[in-house]
Write an enzyme that holds these catalytic residues in place. Structure first.
Site, PDB file in Angstrom:
ATOM      1  N   GLU A 198       0.859  -1.184   0.000  1.00  0.00           N
ATOM      2  CA  GLU A 198       0.000   0.000   0.000  1.00  0.00           C
ATOM      3  C   GLU A 198       0.895   1.234   0.000  1.00  0.00           C
ATOM      4  O   GLU A 198       1.981   1.222   0.573  1.00  0.00           O
ATOM      5  CB  GLU A 198      -0.867   0.027   1.275  1.00  0.00           C
ATOM      6  CG  GLU A 198      -1.736  -1.197   1.490  1.00  0.00           C
ATOM      7  CD  GLU A 198      -2.951  -1.255   0.578  1.00  0.00           C
ATOM      8  OE1 GLU A 198      -3.283  -0.225  -0.038  1.00  0.00           O
ATOM      9  OE2 GLU A 198      -3.564  -2.326   0.475  1.00  0.00           O
ATOM     10  N   ASP A 255     -20.275  -8.675  -7.160  1.00  0.00           N
ATOM     11  CA  ASP A 255     -19.925  -7.971  -5.935  1.00  0.00           C
ATOM     12  C   ASP A 255     -19.281  -6.614  -6.233  1.00  0.00           C
ATOM     13  O   ASP A 255     -19.483  -5.644  -5.504  1.00  0.00           O
ATOM     14  CB  ASP A 255     -18.984  -8.819  -5.069  1.00  0.00           C
ATOM     15  CG  ASP A 255     -18.795  -8.214  -3.684  1.00  0.00           C
ATOM     16  OD1 ASP A 255     -19.809  -7.916  -3.017  1.00  0.00           O
ATOM     17  OD2 ASP A 255     -17.634  -8.017  -3.271  1.00  0.00           O
TER      18      ASP A 255
END
Length: 154
Positions: free
Chosen positions: A73, A98
């Site tokens: 990240e 989804d």
């Protein structure tokens, strides 16, 4: 191969276009970037696929199965390695369904969805809304999109 990946996703991605207005080629490009053309779809320790095309994380709203995986990240401009839980699906179709739910039911993505027909605006808005921490996320998808478009036209 990228061609097979694209072919397998044309139909599911067209469902996203019908419901959210995001061009299906863009949906495929995002999945291609997230999974390395399907080569890096997250698997559990037994090698079972998560079928997670968009690397959607399993937060408190997710009641299904999950796989914890190391991920990079961007935080304060640096790459940080973190173990994060990701959603696990029964099939690629479930992953696409989804993704539709995730974007349409999340307040922070409404601005992006309003720009669904303007690919660059849509992707930059997704990035700004925090879909991914990579500051180059939108540009990388736009780059991948060129390849997807070429593969579909062949």
């Amino acid at each position: 191969a990228p061609k097979d990946f694209v072919t397998a996703l044309i139909e599911p991605a067209q469902k996203v276009q019908q419901t959210l207005g995001v061009p299906f080629q863009v949906v495929i490009a995002q999945a291609a970037l997230e999974t390395g053309w399907g080569q890096k779809i997250i698997k559990d320790q037994q090698g079972t696929s998560s079928h997670n095309l968009f690397n959607i994380k399993a937060d408190s709203r997710w009641a299904g199965n999950k796989i914890t995986k190391d991920t990079l990240e961007f935080e304060q401009g640096a790459m940080v390695k973190k173990a994060e839980p990701f959603r696990m699906y029964q099939s690629l179709n479930d992953s696409v369904d989804d993704y539709i739910k995730f974007l349409s039911q999340n307040d922070r993505y409404q601005g992006a969805l309003q720009k669904a027909n303007d690919v660059e605006q849509f992707l930059h808005s997704l990035q700004k809304a925090g879909y991914a921490t990579d500051p180059q996320y939108a540009e990388k998808i736009l780059g991948t999109l060129k390849t997807v478009t070429n593969l579909i036209d062949k």
